[in-house]
Write a protein that holds these residues in place. Structure first.
Motif, PDB file in Angstrom:
ATOM      1  N   UNK A 111      38.067  46.679  32.244  1.00  0.00           N
ATOM      2  CA  UNK A 111      37.460  47.948  32.664  1.00  0.00           C
ATOM      3  C   UNK A 111      37.223  48.897  31.490  1.00  0.00           C
ATOM      4  N   UNK A 112      38.061  48.820  30.455  1.00  0.00           N
ATOM      5  CA  UNK A 112      37.884  49.733  29.310  1.00  0.00           C
ATOM      6  C   UNK A 112      37.115  49.060  28.165  1.00  0.00           C
ATOM      7  N   UNK A 113      36.198  48.155  28.511  1.00  0.00           N
ATOM      8  CA  UNK A 113      35.499  47.422  27.437  1.00  0.00           C
ATOM      9  C   UNK A 113      34.586  48.331  26.639  1.00  0.00           C
ATOM     10  N   UNK A 114      34.079  49.423  27.262  1.00  0.00           N
ATOM     11  CA  UNK A 114      33.138  50.260  26.513  1.00  0.00           C
ATOM     12  C   UNK A 114      33.811  50.994  25.354  1.00  0.00           C
ATOM     13  N   UNK A 115      34.934  51.742  25.604  1.00  0.00           N
ATOM     14  CA  UNK A 115      35.591  52.371  24.451  1.00  0.00           C
ATOM     15  C   UNK A 115      36.085  51.348  23.423  1.00  0.00           C
ATOM     16  N   UNK A 116      36.548  50.201  23.888  1.00  0.00           N
ATOM     17  CA  UNK A 116      37.021  49.175  22.945  1.00  0.00           C
ATOM     18  C   UNK A 116      35.865  48.668  22.082  1.00  0.00           C
ATOM     19  N   UNK A 117      34.709  48.489  22.720  1.00  0.00           N
ATOM     20  CA  UNK A 117      33.527  48.013  21.989  1.00  0.00           C
ATOM     21  C   UNK A 117      33.145  49.022  20.894  1.00  0.00           C
ATOM     22  N   UNK A 118      33.178  50.323  21.260  1.00  0.00           N
ATOM     23  CA  UNK A 118      32.833  51.360  20.270  1.00  0.00           C
ATOM     24  C   UNK A 118      33.804  51.296  19.092  1.00  0.00           C
ATOM     25  N   UNK A 119      35.090  51.210  19.442  1.00  0.00           N
ATOM     26  CA  UNK A 119      36.130  51.182  18.409  1.00  0.00           C
ATOM     27  C   UNK A 119      35.942  49.976  17.479  1.00  0.00           C
ATOM     28  N   UNK A 120      35.685  48.824  18.078  1.00  0.00           N
ATOM     29  CA  UNK A 120      35.560  47.595  17.276  1.00  0.00           C
ATOM     30  C   UNK A 120      34.296  47.625  16.417  1.00  0.00           C
ATOM     31  N   UNK A 121      33.232  48.236  16.961  1.00  0.00           N
ATOM     32  CA  UNK A 121      31.995  48.352  16.172  1.00  0.00           C
ATOM     33  C   UNK A 121      32.246  49.208  14.943  1.00  0.00           C
ATOM     34  N   UNK A 122      33.020  50.302  15.166  1.00  0.00           N
ATOM     35  CA  UNK A 122      33.341  51.178  14.023  1.00  0.00           C
ATOM     36  C   UNK A 122      34.131  50.419  12.959  1.00  0.00           C
ATOM     37  N   UNK A 123      34.896  49.438  13.388  1.00  0.00           N
ATOM     38  CA  UNK A 123      35.660  48.639  12.421  1.00  0.00           C
ATOM     39  C   UNK A 123      34.771  47.622  11.716  1.00  0.00           C
ATOM     40  N   UNK A 124      33.549  47.461  12.218  1.00  0.00           N
ATOM     41  CA  UNK A 124      32.619  46.534  11.564  1.00  0.00           C
ATOM     42  C   UNK A 124      32.344  45.258  12.341  1.00  0.00           C
ATOM     43  N   UNK A 125      32.914  45.115  13.522  1.00  0.00           N
ATOM     44  CA  UNK A 125      32.646  43.904  14.310  1.00  0.00           C
ATOM     45  C   UNK A 125      31.235  43.945  14.886  1.00  0.00           C
ATOM     46  N   UNK A 126      30.548  42.816  14.835  1.00  0.00           N
ATOM     47  CA  UNK A 126      29.205  42.725  15.421  1.00  0.00           C
ATOM     48  C   UNK A 126      29.297  42.005  16.758  1.00  0.00           C
ATOM     49  N   UNK A 127      28.601  42.568  17.754  1.00  0.00           N
ATOM     50  CA  UNK A 127      28.641  41.967  19.099  1.00  0.00           C
ATOM     51  C   UNK A 127      27.384  41.140  19.332  1.00  0.00           C
ATOM     52  N   UNK A 128      27.567  39.994  19.964  1.00  0.00           N
ATOM     53  CA  UNK A 128      26.423  39.104  20.193  1.00  0.00           C
ATOM     54  C   UNK A 128      26.100  38.963  21.672  1.00  0.00           C
ATOM     55  N   UNK A 129      26.934  39.548  22.543  1.00  0.00           N
ATOM     56  CA  UNK A 129      26.698  39.411  23.990  1.00  0.00           C
ATOM     57  C   UNK A 129      26.833  40.775  24.661  1.00  0.00           C
ATOM     58  N   UNK A 130      26.462  40.797  25.943  1.00  0.00           N
ATOM     59  CA  UNK A 130      26.639  42.047  26.719  1.00  0.00           C
ATOM     60  C   UNK A 130      27.942  42.007  27.511  1.00  0.00           C
ATOM     61  N   UNK A 131      28.779  41.024  27.280  1.00  0.00           N
ATOM     62  CA  UNK A 131      29.942  40.825  28.145  1.00  0.00           C
ATOM     63  C   UNK A 131      31.100  41.748  27.775  1.00  0.00           C
ATOM     64  N   UNK A 132      31.967  41.959  28.771  1.00  0.00           N
ATOM     65  CA  UNK A 132      33.216  42.679  28.509  1.00  0.00           C
ATOM     66  C   UNK A 132      34.180  41.773  27.731  1.00  0.00           C
ATOM     67  N   UNK A 133      34.015  40.460  27.878  1.00  0.00           N
ATOM     68  CA  UNK A 133      34.955  39.497  27.280  1.00  0.00           C
ATOM     69  C   UNK A 133      34.930  39.528  25.752  1.00  0.00           C
ATOM     70  N   UNK A 134      33.760  39.793  25.185  1.00  0.00           N
ATOM     71  CA  UNK A 134      33.668  39.682  23.721  1.00  0.00           C
ATOM     72  C   UNK A 134      34.624  40.648  23.023  1.00  0.00           C
ATOM     73  N   UNK A 135      34.931  41.780  23.698  1.00  0.00           N
ATOM     74  CA  UNK A 135      35.880  42.711  23.047  1.00  0.00           C
ATOM     75  C   UNK A 135      37.242  42.034  22.862  1.00  0.00           C
ATOM     76  N   UNK A 136      37.594  41.130  23.784  1.00  0.00           N
ATOM     77  CA  UNK A 136      38.914  40.477  23.676  1.00  0.00           C
ATOM     78  C   UNK A 136      38.955  39.621  22.417  1.00  0.00           C
ATOM     79  N   UNK A 137      37.854  38.890  22.168  1.00  0.00           N
ATOM     80  CA  UNK A 137      37.811  38.022  20.985  1.00  0.00           C
ATOM     81  C   UNK A 137      37.985  38.850  19.713  1.00  0.00           C
ATOM     82  N   UNK A 138      37.241  39.965  19.606  1.00  0.00           N
ATOM     83  CA  UNK A 138      37.322  40.777  18.380  1.00  0.00           C
ATOM     84  C   UNK A 138      38.663  41.499  18.275  1.00  0.00           C
ATOM     85  N   UNK A 139      39.126  41.992  19.415  1.00  0.00           N
ATOM     86  CA  UNK A 139      40.409  42.714  19.407  1.00  0.00           C
ATOM     87  C   UNK A 139      41.529  41.768  18.955  1.00  0.00           C
TER      88      UNK A 139
END
Ligand code: AGP
Length: 624
Positions: free
Chosen positions: A103-131
């Motif tokens: 449910x909190x994938x949006x703030x996590x995605x923002x945080x991870x992007x700021x760290x430099x992670x690039x996202x390749x999908x629209x899924x909530x799951x991808x944040x788990x991989x980067x986190x």
């Protein structure tokens, strides 16, 4: 929804993962994929569509490995596409498969992007991989289990929502991480190999020994060992693993085959006489006594003390509950409320004294129904009773009492035999409640009810003979976009179920109304392009229903009536009657459900839809 499977073995795990995915396809079928570790390489393949498409891809590019994870998807975040298919990777080191919703994938995605992670999908799951990748890098040290677990725990603590997870890391060619929170996960134990899956069914070709993860369990497994920890507990580096029992799966490997039938749905419709017989087996003695002890310990006392019933369920199972309300109130004389689980679970519920909580679910894994049950366990109900078709499911394991429907595996997304067997089980429960109270407004004796229930399979066989006539009728729906279903009393929920079936598999908009409500609005929709399907057994309400049908006919509506032999309804212009065998008022809801199933099946054939796997749906709804 979604299905996950994983394996750590000495042998190549690709065939095990593919077979597991096929068996999990009922949980979602818009794309699938797998990731394997072999020779220090992390390899992944994904494909849109069915598991068969992934299999063809792998025929061309043979992937082999001793450690792997795989996934079949039902899209929640992001459309069905190859990019959104699991497993999701991070830094070419981590692969993740996930069932649930973060449910909190949006703030996590923002945080991870700021760290430099690039996202390749629209899924909530991808944040788990980067986190997880980030946490692993933070947890410095050698590539040990301790480092993996520390990073895993840290990742899980950041997630809100529901998950069952399988994760592999390139530096750990023999370690598979897993976790469960709100979505089911089991560990399968083989000889020098371990597996994970959303459902034991996925692994029955390799093992019959399972550990059912508890909510909040996470851990690590290798070929030889399983170490599980609790999220509630201390850091894994400071605690011993928890022990969970190994449970033998005793229900056989029931891989359903279509046989000579064109679709599973048709096979399951035709299996109903047998399924109904099986539902009664073990519940009634040869002498016709109800064997209430099969519900569980102290069932007799609990039934005798019950003053009210609360039923909670979803979809078709909800419709079964709605029918049962009529029976429970009229036969057992107990007040009964029925509610969809997605509403019940978020409502401020007032629990009347001595209320029995009944959860109905074919799969026993429906997220909303499970959440309602978990709430009910601490809300002051007398007891919780699961009515379910899947032994070993979460609902069955977590309820204090259980009533199995024994319909056998139901594969078609549109529920058929699960519904009629639920109805029979609910009628049995009604009889049990009535006899434990030895009173009730209806004077029907227990033996009378048992006789009725035993007659059911034979009557359903007779109704199945109507199939050619129903198939003929279905051609009339070829160019229709809207349909009304009407019923009164317990046949109103039967009409609701008929409408649900039609919309699910033929994509025709279908609405069900209590026939008496027609003139309060929906009558405005009726014209000669609107088929109106009515459920019209010869009960006390038939004369009232006939007046409602006149209202439809007067507006040009095309009536298709399912009636009893003695109904006295004439066929004529704009009126087609399909005549069912004579049946008692009590059994009529079960019997009248069958032709509605056949109607929607044959309309779907006319429309050319994918009957067993209709668009946008999945068999088991494990997300809320
Ligand atoms: C029925 O045809 C549906 N596919 C659906 O409504 C289903 O009944 C619902 O999702 C509840 O499932 P359950 O019985 O497994 O809990």
């Amino acid at each position: 929804m979604c299905g996950i499977v994983g394996a750590a073995s000495l042998r190549n795990v690709t065939p095990i993962l593919l077979e597991g995915l096929k068996r999990l396809e009922y949980r979602g079928y818009d794309s699938s994929g797998l990731a394997l570790l072999s020779d220090g390489q992390l390899q992944r393949e994904r494909e849109i569509g069915r598991v068969a498409a992934l299999e063809s891809l792998l025929d061309k590019r043979a992937l082999k490995g001793n450690l792997g994870i795989a996934h079949t998807r039902w899209a929640t975040h992001g459309k069905p596409s190859k990019l959104n298919a699991h497993p999701h990777l991070s830094s070419a080191s981590v692969a993740v498969v996930h069932n649930g919703i973060i449910e909190n994938h949006e703030p996590l995605r923002r945080e991870l992007k700021e760290m430099g992670y690039r996202f390749h999908s629209e899924t909530d799951t991808e944040v788990i991989a980067h986190l997880f990748d980030h946490s692993y890098r933070q947890a410095s040290g050698e590539a040990s289990s301790a480092r993996l677990l520390k990073a895993f725990r840290h990742t899980l603590m950041r997630l809100n929502g529901a998950y069952a997870l399988g994760i592999i890391h390139i530096e750990h060619p023999d370690r598979l991480l897993c976790a469960r929170m709100g979505s089911p996960l089991v560990i399968g134990e083989g000889s020098e190999e371990h597996f994970i899956a959303s459902d034991p069914l996925a692994l029955l070709q390799v093992t019959d020994s399972f550990i059912y993860l508890e909510e909040g369990d996470y851990g690590i497994l290798t070929r030889d060992a399983v170490d599980l920890y609790e999220m509630e507990g201390p850091d894994p580096t400071e605690s011993e693993p928890v022990t969970r029992p190994i449970v033998r799966y005793e229900h056989g490997d029931q891989v359903a085959e279509k046989g000579d039938y064109r679709h599973f749905m048709l096979k399951e419709i035709h299996e109903q006489p047998q399924a109904l017989k099986a539902t009664l087996e073990g519940k009634v003695s040869d002498e016709g006594h109800l064997l209430t002890s099969i519900l569980g310990p102290e069932a007799e006392t609990l039934l005798a003390n019950t003053r009210q019933i609360q039923i909670v369920s979803c979809g078709t199972s909800y419709h079964a509950g709605l029918v049962a309300r009529y029976w429970i109130e009229s036969i057992a004389g107990l007040p009964c409320s029925v509610e969809v689980a997605s509403e019940f679970r978020y409502r401020e519920v007032v629990v009347p004294d001595d209320t029995l909580f009944v959860a109905i679910s074919q799969s026993g894994e429906t997220a909303d129904t499970l959440a309602a049950l978990r709430f009910a366990k601490n809300a002051g109900y007398l007891a919780t009773l699961a009515i379910c078709n899947v032994p070993g499911s979460s609902l069955v394991r977590e309820s204090s009492l259980r009533l199995m429907t024994n319909a056998g595996p139901e594969i078609g997304v549109a529920s058929t035999k699960a519904f009629t067997t639920q109805l029979l089980a609910l009628l049995w429960l009604t009889a049990a409640l009535a006899s434990s109270r030895r009173s009730g407004p209806n004077t029907l004796s227990t033996s009378g009810l048992v006789e009725e229930m035993r007659a059911m399979p034979r009557l359903v066989e007779q109704v199945l003979e109507l199939e050619p006539a129903i198939a003929q009728l279905a051609t009339r729906f070829a160019d229709k976009h809207h349909t009304l279903f009407l019923g009164r009393g317990p046949h109103y929920p039967v009409a609701m179920e008929g409408a649900l079936k039609l919309k699910e598999i033929s994509y025709i908009h279908a609405e069900a109304y209590a026939a008496g409500e027609l003139k309060h609005g929906p009558l405005a929709l009726v014209d000669d392009d609107m088929p109106v399907v009515t459920v019209a057994p010869s009960d006390d309400l038939l004369e009232k229903l006939k007046s409602n049908l006149q209202e439809v006919r007067a507006r040009g509506g095309q009536l298709i009536n399912f009636v009893c032999e003695q109904a006295g309804l004439e066929s004529g212009e704009g009126i087609t009657n399909l005549v069912l065998p004579k049946v008692s008022d009590i059994l009529a809801p079960i019997l009248f459900s069958v032709p509605l199933q056949l109607l929607s099946y044959h309309v779907a054939l006319v429309k050319g839809t994918d009957v067993d796997k209709p668009r946008n749906l999945a068999k088991s709804v494990t997300v809320e």
